[in-house]
Design a protein around this motif. Structure first.
Motif, PDB file in Angstrom:
ATOM      1  N   ASP A   2     102.701  81.364  24.077  1.00 35.38           N
ATOM      2  CA  ASP A   2     103.041  79.972  24.347  1.00 35.38           C
ATOM      3  C   ASP A   2     101.759  79.142  24.388  1.00 35.38           C
ATOM      4  O   ASP A   2     101.045  79.132  25.390  1.00 35.38           O
ATOM      5  CB  ASP A   2     103.804  79.867  25.664  1.00 35.38           C
ATOM      6  N   ASN A   4     101.326  76.179  24.789  1.00 32.13           N
ATOM      7  CA  ASN A   4     101.378  75.071  25.745  1.00 32.13           C
ATOM      8  C   ASN A   4     100.827  75.467  27.114  1.00 32.13           C
ATOM      9  O   ASN A   4     100.708  74.633  27.998  1.00 32.13           O
ATOM     10  CB  ASN A   4     102.823  74.558  25.891  1.00 32.13           C
ATOM     11  N   GLN A   5     100.492  76.738  27.276  1.00 26.53           N
ATOM     12  CA  GLN A   5      99.885  77.194  28.521  1.00 26.53           C
ATOM     13  C   GLN A   5      98.373  77.017  28.444  1.00 26.53           C
ATOM     14  O   GLN A   5      97.801  76.848  27.366  1.00 26.53           O
ATOM     15  CB  GLN A   5     100.221  78.666  28.775  1.00 26.53           C
ATOM     16  N   THR A   6      97.725  77.097  29.603  1.00 29.41           N
ATOM     17  CA  THR A   6      96.269  76.908  29.621  1.00 29.41           C
ATOM     18  C   THR A   6      95.577  78.104  28.982  1.00 29.41           C
ATOM     19  O   THR A   6      96.106  79.230  28.965  1.00 29.41           O
ATOM     20  CB  THR A   6      95.728  76.741  31.051  1.00 29.41           C
ATOM     21  N   LYS A  43      94.973  73.186  27.620  1.00 28.43           N
ATOM     22  CA  LYS A  43      96.005  74.013  27.008  1.00 28.43           C
ATOM     23  C   LYS A  43      95.470  74.542  25.683  1.00 28.43           C
ATOM     24  O   LYS A  43      94.656  73.886  25.023  1.00 28.43           O
ATOM     25  CB  LYS A  43      97.270  73.198  26.771  1.00 28.43           C
ATOM     26  N   LYS A  45      96.887  74.764  22.810  1.00 25.50           N
ATOM     27  CA  LYS A  45      97.195  73.893  21.667  1.00 25.50           C
ATOM     28  C   LYS A  45      96.175  72.762  21.541  1.00 25.50           C
ATOM     29  O   LYS A  45      95.763  72.402  20.446  1.00 25.50           O
ATOM     30  CB  LYS A  45      98.618  73.338  21.753  1.00 25.50           C
ATOM     31  N   ASP A  46      95.717  72.236  22.683  1.00 26.36           N
ATOM     32  CA  ASP A  46      94.725  71.161  22.657  1.00 26.36           C
ATOM     33  C   ASP A  46      93.343  71.685  22.259  1.00 26.36           C
ATOM     34  O   ASP A  46      92.603  71.016  21.543  1.00 26.36           O
ATOM     35  CB  ASP A  46      94.663  70.470  24.017  1.00 26.36           C
TER      36      ASP A  46
END
Length: 193
Positions: A2, A4-6, A43, A45-46
């Motif tokens: 995932d 979206n997790q850190t 995150k 993704k970032d």
């Protein structure tokens, strides 16, 4: 995974993810301080966006990386002829493990190795010196840890010798003498930084 997790949470769930991220250019994650602060705030993704890395491709490459690490890491062959233990820089770790496995497969040479990411330190090897356990045939290190502790350094000098393999000619031509004058240590690889 995932994304979206850190980064921190994902790295604690996937022990080799931190090494993989470092190999993809996230060099600041090699610092425990940065990892324990910055990785908790961003995150995955970032982080991938910041480096212009496609998330889907990243995940596929990570799956391949992760399976190779699991396949090659920490053999427990008690009858191994040679043992290699130590820390290596992230960009060298997986290729070195693959080379060791390729070298020993199909030959009468058994190699048992435990090569860990340099950021994890050398404590697991130092414990063998301190507890007088059987030492590995070859010890790798990504820094100067083996010479900073006087007792361990004396044991290294007594128990090990350089394998006398020529060093890359490009360094010698530039006047960089990377040969250990005492004949104990040998450079296996260099990560230009």
């Amino acid at each position: 995974m995932d994304i979206n997790q850190t980064v921190y949470k994902l790295c604690t769930q996937n022990k080799d993810l931190r090494d993989f991220l470092i190999s993809k250019g996230f060099n600041n994650l090699s610092s425990d301080t940065m990892f324990n602060t910055m990785a908790k705030m961003i995150k995955l993704k970032d982080a991938l966006k910041l480096k212009n890395i496609d998330a889907e491709i990243f995940q596929e490459e990570y799956k391949s990386f992760s399976s190779k690490v699991i396949e090659n890491e920490n053999f427990e062959n008690k009858d191994s002829k040679y043992t290699i233990e130590g820390a290596v820089p992230c960009p060298i770790r997986v290729p070195l493990m693959e080379s060791l496995k390729d070298f020993s497969s199909g030959k009468d040479i058994d190699i048992d190795f435990d090569l860990r990411s340099a950021n994890l330190g050398m404590d697991f090897v130092f414990d063998k010196f301190k507890n007088k356990k059987k030492l590995p045939d070859l010890i790798t290190t990504a820094g100067f840890e083996l010479i900073l502790d006087d007792k361990i350094y004396e044991e290294v000098k007594k128990s090990y010798t350089d394998c006398n393999i020529p060093i890359n000619d490009d360094f010698i031509k530039r006047g960089v003498d990377l040969k250990d004058p005492e004949g104990i240590f040998h450079i296996l690889g260099i990560v230009p930084a």
